[in-house]
Design an enzyme around this catalytic site. Structure first.
Site: not given
Ligand code: UD1
Length: 418
Positions: A22-23, A118, A123, A306, A398
């Site tokens: 999925k990711n 969320c 996030r 995850d 999902r």
């Molecule tokens: C992706 C995965 C999700 C997984 C996560 C962590 C996808 C579609 N989803 O989510 O399944 O649980 O990686 O491995 O690939 N953060 C900020 N600011 C930002 C971006 C992130 O503060 O602009 C923080 C987030 O709140 C979180 C951390 O960074 O605490 C990591 O998040 P991130 O790696 O971005 O998660 P996703 O990419 O949303």
């Protein structure tokens, strides 16, 4: 609303095939926005999140088609499409923000709703925005929407404050069409980032270093169409390994590879399982009772957030005490109260859960709160005595393709109730 009924206590046995990730599918569908030529993806999982992304792309004017049984999907994003993603579609899936980088890079403008709250934490997407600004974009956040414009993005040196998976992906896609070289430092090293880089390279992008924490992208004038096969879903793989482990079963998962799952397999072996890697498959056999295993989530290649909930479930009935520390998301222990309803002994202190293994869990009605939390309830339900009913299983849809069919093929007693 659909529910899942599980009668626990049967060891899982047999072979099942793992679906595409999925990711990886979600960002690669967005990569199709970078060219007007057709992009064909193979091994696309049939999941609710994939349908949501398809609707989002359709809505913008992308032509999408599915082909055949093997998860074939093609995308054509014409020059005339409308680079806008509305709240209605974005609010249900945070990964929708992955359209931002490609739209801005190709069309010079994008209007994308903020993903909003969320269940597992705040996030934010500040790092995505900061990176695009460093590449010359003008970005305003107004009335819940990100408005971004730029004549053409310029290559830049980017540094994210924390490791972000979709942040790295968004910036890598944007940089593929930028003027000059972009260097992403502190980049996410997740296998899905590498898979996306491979897809972009097949489309004509010039990318090196994906899989390390420094990715270099030399922007090109245009990208072209390509065919790309999506990697196996490592989290689906890990979830079925946990399901087999907790029931004392023996399974073989095909169409996947242990190379994406070192940290997870290490913990399963510590728990007492035997795990054998084959070329495109993994075999696991489990003892009658697992040992407790402590863990701490961190970005790849460390233990994935995850998989945290599923390991909490197996620790509930293991021999001993496990400490589980969540370092990625601040609110990712919602499954603990549901597991307690099944008789688990879990204490939460901030970002740490202490799980004392009990002799048995007992079936009850529980509520799925997010995708991986619901996976942990399935794992627990498979070992619980009697019947477990999981409510709100759209969360499972999902991320798990044909969940009941796959579990049934391994001998589990599961039924979906309307
Ligand atoms: C992706 C995965 C999700 C997984 C996560 C962590 C996808 C579609 N989803 O989510 O399944 O649980 O990686 O491995 O690939 N953060 C900020 N600011 C930002 C971006 C992130 O503060 O602009 C923080 C987030 O709140 C979180 C951390 O960074 O605490 C990591 O998040 P991130 O790696 O971005 O998660 P996703 O990419 O949303």
């Amino acid at each position: 609303m659909d529910k899942l009924k599980i009668r626990g206590g049967r060891p899982l046995h047999g072979d099942i095939a793992i679906s595409g990730a999925k990711n990886a599918a979600l960002p690669e569908m967005c990569a199709a926005l970078l060219t007007a030529e057709p992009v064909h993806l193979v091994n696309v999982p049939r999941l609710h999140d994939v349908r949501t992304m398809r609707r989002l792309l359709d809505h913008m004017g992308v032509t999408t088609q599915t082909h055949g049984e093997r998860g074939g999907m093609s995308f054509v994003a014409p020059d005339t499409l409308s680079p806008e993603a509305s709240y209605e579609l974005v609010k249900t899936m945070r990964a929708s923000v992955l359209v931002l980088g490609p739209l801005l890079a190709r069309f010079g403008r994008a209007r994308v709703s903020l993903p909003g709250g969320c269940a597992i934490g705040a996030r934010p997407v500040d790092q995505h925005i900061k990176g695009l600004q460093a590449m010359g974009a003008e970005v305003r956040v107004e009335h819940g929407y990100v408005h971004a414009t730029v004549p053409r993005l310029k290559g830049a040196r980017l540094f994210t404050d924390m490791v972000t998976v979709t942040g790295t992906e968004n910036l890598m896609m944007a940089a593929a069409l930028a003027d000059g070289e972009t260097v992403i430092e502190n980049a996410a090293r997740e296998p899905e980032v590498v898979d996306l880089a491979n897809c972009l390279v097949a489309m004509g992008a010039q990318i090196s270093g994906a899989g390390s924490d420094v990715i270099r992208i030399r922007g090109v004038e245009r990208l072209h169409g390509a065919t790309h096969r999506i990697m196996p879903d490592r989290i689906e793989t890990g979830t079925y390994l946990c399901a087999a482990a907790v029931t004392g079963g023996a399974v073989r998962l095909t169409g996947t590879s242990s190379c994406y799952l070192d940290a997870v397999i290490d913990k399963l072996m510590d728990a007492g399982c035997e795990v054998v890697s084959e070329r495109d498959a993994i075999r696991l056999s489990a003892p009658a009772r697992l040992n407790a295993v402590s863990l701490r989530t961190s970005p790849y290649p460390a233990f994935p957030t995850d998989m945290q909930a599923q390991f909490m479930a197996i620790n509930c009935v293991a021999n001993g005490v496990a400490m589980i520390r969540e370092t990625i998301f601040e609110n990712r222990f919602m499954h603990a109260v549901e597991l307690q309803r099944l008789g688990a002994d879990i204490r939460i202190d901030g970002n740490t859960a202490v799980v004392q293994g009990v002799a048995k869990l007992e079936g009850a009605t529980v509520m799925a709160t997010d995708l991986r939390a619901s996976a942990s309830l399935v794992v627990a339900g498979l070992v619980a005595e009697g019947e477990t009913v999981i409510e709100r299983i759209y969360h499972l849809d999902r991320g798990y393709e044909r969940l009941e069919a796959k579990l049934a093929a391994l001998g589990a007693k599961v039924r979906r109730l309307a």
